[in-house]
Design a protein around this motif. Sequence first.
Motif, PDB file in Angstrom:
ATOM      1  N   GLY A  67       0.779  -1.369   0.139  1.00 26.97           N
ATOM      2  CA  GLY A  67      -0.093   0.025  -0.083  1.00 26.97           C
ATOM      3  C   GLY A  67       0.862   1.333  -0.155  1.00 26.97           C
ATOM      4  N   ALA A  68       1.880   1.195   0.723  1.00 26.75           N
ATOM      5  CA  ALA A  68       2.883   2.539   0.878  1.00 26.75           C
ATOM      6  C   ALA A  68       3.408   2.667  -0.406  1.00 26.75           C
ATOM      7  N   THR A  69       3.865   1.816  -1.447  1.00 24.77           N
ATOM      8  CA  THR A  69       4.461   1.906  -2.540  1.00 24.77           C
ATOM      9  C   THR A  69       3.496   2.081  -3.919  1.00 24.77           C
ATOM     10  N   ARG A  70       2.143   1.971  -3.629  1.00 25.52           N
ATOM     11  CA  ARG A  70       1.127   1.882  -4.836  1.00 25.52           C
ATOM     12  C   ARG A  70       1.280   3.272  -5.275  1.00 25.52           C
ATOM     13  N   PRO A  71       1.176   3.369  -6.685  1.00 25.15           N
ATOM     14  CA  PRO A  71       0.885   2.422  -7.810  1.00 25.15           C
ATOM     15  C   PRO A  71       2.132   1.728  -8.243  1.00 25.15           C
ATOM     16  N   ARG A  72       3.203   2.123  -7.751  1.00 22.88           N
ATOM     17  CA  ARG A  72       4.630   1.374  -8.147  1.00 22.88           C
ATOM     18  C   ARG A  72       4.856   0.011  -7.621  1.00 22.88           C
ATOM     19  N   GLY A  73       4.099  -0.832  -8.022  1.00 25.57           N
ATOM     20  CA  GLY A  73       4.147  -2.250  -7.529  1.00 25.57           C
ATOM     21  C   GLY A  73       5.635  -2.940  -7.424  1.00 25.57           C
ATOM     22  N   TRP A  74       6.523  -2.306  -8.518  1.00 20.85           N
ATOM     23  CA  TRP A  74       7.840  -2.765  -8.752  1.00 20.85           C
ATOM     24  C   TRP A  74       8.515  -2.541  -7.602  1.00 20.85           C
ATOM     25  N   PRO A 124      11.922 -13.665 -12.515  1.00 18.17           N
ATOM     26  CA  PRO A 124      12.779 -13.513 -13.336  1.00 18.17           C
ATOM     27  C   PRO A 124      14.053 -13.198 -12.536  1.00 18.17           C
ATOM     28  N   GLY A 125      15.454 -13.385 -13.084  1.00 17.80           N
ATOM     29  CA  GLY A 125      16.381 -13.240 -12.465  1.00 17.80           C
ATOM     30  C   GLY A 125      16.820 -11.861 -11.860  1.00 17.80           C
ATOM     31  N   ARG A 126      16.428 -10.943 -12.838  1.00 20.92           N
ATOM     32  CA  ARG A 126      16.443  -9.505 -12.310  1.00 20.92           C
ATOM     33  C   ARG A 126      15.701  -9.066 -11.069  1.00 20.92           C
ATOM     34  N   ALA A 127      14.625  -9.611 -10.847  1.00 21.29           N
ATOM     35  CA  ALA A 127      13.897  -9.571  -9.744  1.00 21.29           C
ATOM     36  C   ALA A 127      14.613 -10.160  -8.358  1.00 21.29           C
ATOM     37  N   GLY A 128      15.242 -11.301  -8.651  1.00 18.76           N
ATOM     38  CA  GLY A 128      15.772 -11.983  -7.539  1.00 18.76           C
ATOM     39  C   GLY A 128      17.275 -11.165  -7.352  1.00 18.76           C
ATOM     40  N   ALA A 129      17.736 -10.742  -8.451  1.00 14.00           N
ATOM     41  CA  ALA A 129      18.795  -9.639  -8.024  1.00 14.00           C
ATOM     42  C   ALA A 129      18.722  -8.669  -7.325  1.00 14.00           C
ATOM     43  N   ALA A 130      17.679  -7.971  -7.779  1.00 13.75           N
ATOM     44  CA  ALA A 130      17.420  -6.756  -6.699  1.00 13.75           C
ATOM     45  C   ALA A 130      17.112  -6.954  -5.510  1.00 13.75           C
ATOM     46  N   GLN A 131      16.253  -8.051  -5.301  1.00 15.94           N
ATOM     47  CA  GLN A 131      16.156  -8.418  -3.848  1.00 15.94           C
ATOM     48  C   GLN A 131      17.356  -8.815  -3.010  1.00 15.94           C
ATOM     49  N   ALA A 136      19.470   1.678  -3.232  1.00 13.97           N
ATOM     50  CA  ALA A 136      19.619   2.369  -4.526  1.00 13.97           C
ATOM     51  C   ALA A 136      19.922   1.568  -5.694  1.00 13.97           C
ATOM     52  N   LEU A 137      20.855   0.372  -5.523  1.00  6.80           N
ATOM     53  CA  LEU A 137      21.244  -0.409  -6.350  1.00  6.80           C
ATOM     54  C   LEU A 137      20.102  -1.125  -6.760  1.00  6.80           C
ATOM     55  N   ALA A 138      19.368  -1.890  -5.616  1.00  7.07           N
ATOM     56  CA  ALA A 138      18.173  -2.629  -6.039  1.00  7.07           C
ATOM     57  C   ALA A 138      17.135  -1.987  -7.105  1.00  7.07           C
ATOM     58  N   ILE A 139      16.714  -0.563  -6.491  1.00 10.16           N
ATOM     59  CA  ILE A 139      15.787   0.020  -7.539  1.00 10.16           C
ATOM     60  C   ILE A 139      16.428   0.241  -8.787  1.00 10.16           C
ATOM     61  N   MET A 140      17.805   0.310  -9.143  1.00 12.59           N
ATOM     62  CA  MET A 140      18.241   0.538 -10.506  1.00 12.59           C
ATOM     63  C   MET A 140      18.148  -0.968 -10.982  1.00 12.59           C
ATOM     64  N   VAL A 141      18.434  -2.044 -10.368  1.00  9.59           N
ATOM     65  CA  VAL A 141      18.327  -3.350 -11.086  1.00  9.59           C
ATOM     66  C   VAL A 141      16.933  -3.739 -11.381  1.00  9.59           C
ATOM     67  N   MET A 142      16.215  -3.502 -10.280  1.00  8.22           N
ATOM     68  CA  MET A 142      14.645  -4.038 -10.718  1.00  8.22           C
ATOM     69  C   MET A 142      13.967  -3.185 -11.998  1.00  8.22           C
ATOM     70  N   PRO A 143      13.620  -3.979 -12.792  1.00  6.59           N
ATOM     71  CA  PRO A 143      12.719  -3.146 -13.958  1.00  6.59           C
ATOM     72  C   PRO A 143      11.361  -2.474 -13.459  1.00  6.59           C
ATOM     73  N   HIS A 144      11.081  -1.354 -13.734  1.00  2.00           N
ATOM     74  CA  HIS A 144       9.972  -0.510 -13.207  1.00  2.00           C
ATOM     75  C   HIS A 144       8.986  -0.968 -13.932  1.00  2.00           C
ATOM     76  N   ARG A 150       3.638  -5.806 -11.838  1.00  2.00           N
ATOM     77  CA  ARG A 150       3.130  -7.171 -12.063  1.00  2.00           C
ATOM     78  C   ARG A 150       4.033  -7.922 -12.731  1.00  2.00           C
ATOM     79  N   TYR A 151       5.498  -7.676 -12.391  1.00  2.00           N
ATOM     80  CA  TYR A 151       6.706  -8.078 -13.182  1.00  2.00           C
ATOM     81  C   TYR A 151       6.929  -9.749 -12.940  1.00  2.00           C
ATOM     82  N   VAL A 152       6.412 -10.202 -11.685  1.00  2.00           N
ATOM     83  CA  VAL A 152       6.366 -11.524 -11.451  1.00  2.00           C
ATOM     84  C   VAL A 152       5.189 -12.376 -11.703  1.00  2.00           C
ATOM     85  N   ILE A 153       4.262 -11.762 -11.753  1.00  2.00           N
ATOM     86  CA  ILE A 153       2.968 -12.350 -11.987  1.00  2.00           C
ATOM     87  C   ILE A 153       3.042 -12.795 -13.363  1.00  2.00           C
TER      88      ILE A 153
END
Length: 440
Positions: A173-180, A201-208, A243-251, A254-257
């Motif tokens: 809820g705090a990050t809505r509407p930016r689900g990424w 996806p690998g990029r999601a795992g890398a960012a996390q 900061a790095l995680a935000i850069m790596v995660m695609p904006h 529903r990136y995983v869904i």
Amino acid sequence: MTRILNIELRRSAALGTALVLFVTGVVLLATDRAIFTTGWIQLAMTQRLYLAVLWPLALAAGAWQASREHRSKVAELFTSTPRPQAHRVLPTLIAMAVAVLSGYLAMGVAGGLWIINTAEYLPIAALATTAVGVLALIAAVWFGLAIGRLLPWRVTAPALGIAGMGLLLLIPGATRPRGWLALVFSPIYEMNLPGPYTTVPGRAGAAQTLWLAALAVTALVLLASGGWRTRVAALLPVALGAALAIMVMPHQNRYVIDAIDPVARELVCTEDEPRVCVSRVHSGLLTEVTAPAREGLAVLAKLPDAPTTVHEDTTVYFPDNFPPRRADAVLLNVEAGDDAHLADRTEVRVEVVAGAFASPPDCELGVDPADRMAAAHWLIGSEPAKAGADSDPADGTRAVQLWNDLRRLPADKAKALVVALRQAAVNCTADSGLFPKNTP
């Protein structure tokens, strides 16, 4: 060091933490096994979803362990020793990390016992997703240790556990509407109800991984700190990691869904004829599907130009992705049940026969479910209602009526209507159902 670590494993909260995580995780998995019985990535994602409970427990366990010296009233004694703080807490750090690692992996092994006989497809994404879950728990228990050292009160552990659960629930809820953005900071986000062809996806795992590793490093710095300057400096790793995680995660919301594993959708077929094919993720169910599917093909052989093969329906929605349609192939929905075996073993034959009358999804004039079931059961020779004709009671009732109408007709005329319905389904011209308006 080894002797001290063994003592910590036996006398600290490590064993209790591992046991609590394991028991809680197994209970959660047992509540709805159908969520993960499709395969290994589904199990890994379900474990990640249940971090909603396990992550706060790890936080609380770390805080409880950190207050041990304060509860025993020996904090001043240990502070007066010449050993640096980092040296003194290292065995505890390792012991608690081993505890959460063991509890989480043992939970996964317990879940794997349900699916080991039928889940033959093990993607790398399943291992990576599990590894991120382990890292999340290590970061949680170390962060709990750091907070517990700074606030060594009895109330700290339960309060931190409640706060941790609230944080995980509030992040979306705090990050809505930016689900990424929620996907960056929450290890449980978008891990619920994974489909059979879902992947992470690998990029999601890398960012996390970047974010959770930064959180763990911050916890280490806080634990080793001896003054306010070091504690302020501890904010640097977590800020840099975010900061790095935000850069790596695609904006992309529903990136995983919306992520689909194309290898999981590939067909695995029987070597002999008639061919029966299922998706690779369901390859362990092929032997269970083959016999009833071939029985259905034998029933359809009564029709001219009848289908000769059965393929699993690998349709995916959001985004829409449909398997190619062929007139000689019937699409069959394959689903694993709570026991990881075929969910509807007795209905496969009926579904194969009914599938021959199914229209492609892009048809504007598709065959009605009641017409489809009535035609299928006329070929089989059984009443739709007795065979569980349809999940919708209205369609089931109408299917029985249509089936009775077919039975009242001469066999050749009824067969002509069924053949016409089959052709209408293939050609997307099923505007009148089994009985066109000009049928006498």
